[in-house]
Design a protein around this motif. Structure first.
Motif, short mmCIF file in Angstrom:
data_model
loop_
_atom_site.label_atom_id
_atom_site.label_comp_id
_atom_site.label_asym_id
_atom_site.label_seq_id
_atom_site.Cartn_x
_atom_site.Cartn_y
_atom_site.Cartn_z
N TYR A 1 10.76 -6.15 -6.30
CA TYR A 1 10.22 -5.69 -5.01
C TYR A 1 11.21 -6.06 -3.92
N ARG B 1 2.64 4.52 -11.49
CA ARG B 1 1.60 4.65 -12.52
C ARG B 1 1.98 5.71 -13.54
N SER C 1 9.97 -1.24 0.07
CA SER C 1 8.87 -1.03 1.01
C SER C 1 9.03 -1.84 2.27
N LEU D 1 0.25 -5.91 -5.72
CA LEU D 1 -0.18 -4.60 -6.21
C LEU D 1 0.95 -3.90 -6.93
N GLY D 2 2.15 -3.90 -6.31
CA GLY D 2 3.29 -3.24 -6.94
C GLY D 2 3.64 -3.85 -8.28
N LEU E 1 1.03 -3.12 -10.99
CA LEU E 1 1.10 -1.76 -11.52
C LEU E 1 2.26 -1.57 -12.48
N TYR F 1 3.28 4.25 -5.47
CA TYR F 1 2.36 3.64 -6.44
C TYR F 1 1.95 4.65 -7.52
N ARG F 2 1.66 5.88 -7.09
CA ARG F 2 1.24 6.90 -8.06
C ARG F 2 2.40 7.30 -8.96
N ILE G 1 10.41 -1.55 -6.46
CA ILE G 1 9.67 -1.06 -5.30
C ILE G 1 10.47 -1.38 -4.04
N ILE H 1 7.22 3.02 -1.27
CA ILE H 1 5.76 3.13 -1.41
C ILE H 1 5.21 4.29 -0.59
#
Length: 231
Positions: free
Chosen positions: A99, A66, A80, A90-91, A94, A62-63, A78, A54
């Protein structure tokens, strides 16, 4: 076939360890030290799965996620140091499929990669001697098992690979109650851990995609689990 894996993390030690373990497992591994490099690799190579930190310089994970989800449905994991539920939600919201919280055991990370690769690239495989069902229909929902797409009427409802597996379980058995353990083992293809809250997060995401003001699709059966309503 050798699957291509992207590791995007600004910590060289993490990239080195994951690279070593994944390469040993037969994967072709690409590395990126920041989000900008990750985007460049994704543009040049046909990546089959991405592992994204992240907090990366330039462009954060995140970007990058996306951007991937704009036109690609490959599995994304993800990675992190943020272990809070809000960061995980959030992950996943998106479009991440999994995770992993730092610090982690490398063999666990490889197992997660194997699971996501198997789940995503073997979806829709025909069973031996069985007729292959092309789609499932419940109420106004239609799940295409070949394209792995969910439709309400003609509108597409975007699903991650985990969400697809869970909706397949529900739509094959409308009205049947499934426990968190059954849902987890279907969606993630791993042994269920009682403290894991991924099922709750995933069901919440599915509801946000499915439910309307006057219609509820997935019902919580208190003390038992969840079911997909037949009517």
């Amino acid at each position: 076939m050798s699957y291509k894996i992207l590791i995007a993390d600004d910590e060289a030690e993490i990239r080195d360890v994951l690279h070593l373990y994944l390469e040993k497992d037969g994967y072709e591994v690409y590395e990126a030290a920041d989000g900008i490099q990750a985007m460049e690799v994704l543009q040049k190579e046909k990546i089959d799965l991405a592992i994204l930190d992240i907090m990366m310089p330039g462009i954060d994970g995140y970007r990058v996620l996306r951007n991937i989800r704009e036109d690609n449905n490959i599995p994304v994991i993800i990675l992190s140091a943020q272990s809070s539920d809000s960061a995980k939600i959030l992950g996943l919201d998106l479009g991440a499929d999994d995770y992993i919280t730092k610090p982690f055991v490398p063999l666990e990370a490889v197992a997660r990669v194997n699971s996501n690769i198997r789940r995503f690239y073997q979806l829709g495989t025909k069973g031996s001697g069985q007729e292959f069902v092309r789609e499932l229909v419940v109420r106004d929902l239609r799940l295409d098992l070949e394209s792995c797409m969910l439709y309400r009427a003609e509108a597409v409802i975007e699903l991650t690979s985990v969400e697809f597996k869970i909706m397949k379980l529900f739509m094959e058995n409308p009205g049947k109650v499934f426990t968190k353990q059954q849902i987890f083992e279907q969606g993630w293809e791993e042994e269920y851990m009682i403290s894991d809250n991924n099922v709750m997060v995933c069901i919440s995401k599915l509801r946000s995609k499915l439910d309307t003001e006057d219609r509820e699709y997935i019902r919580t059966i208190r003390g038992l689990g969840y079911r997909l309503e037949k009517e």
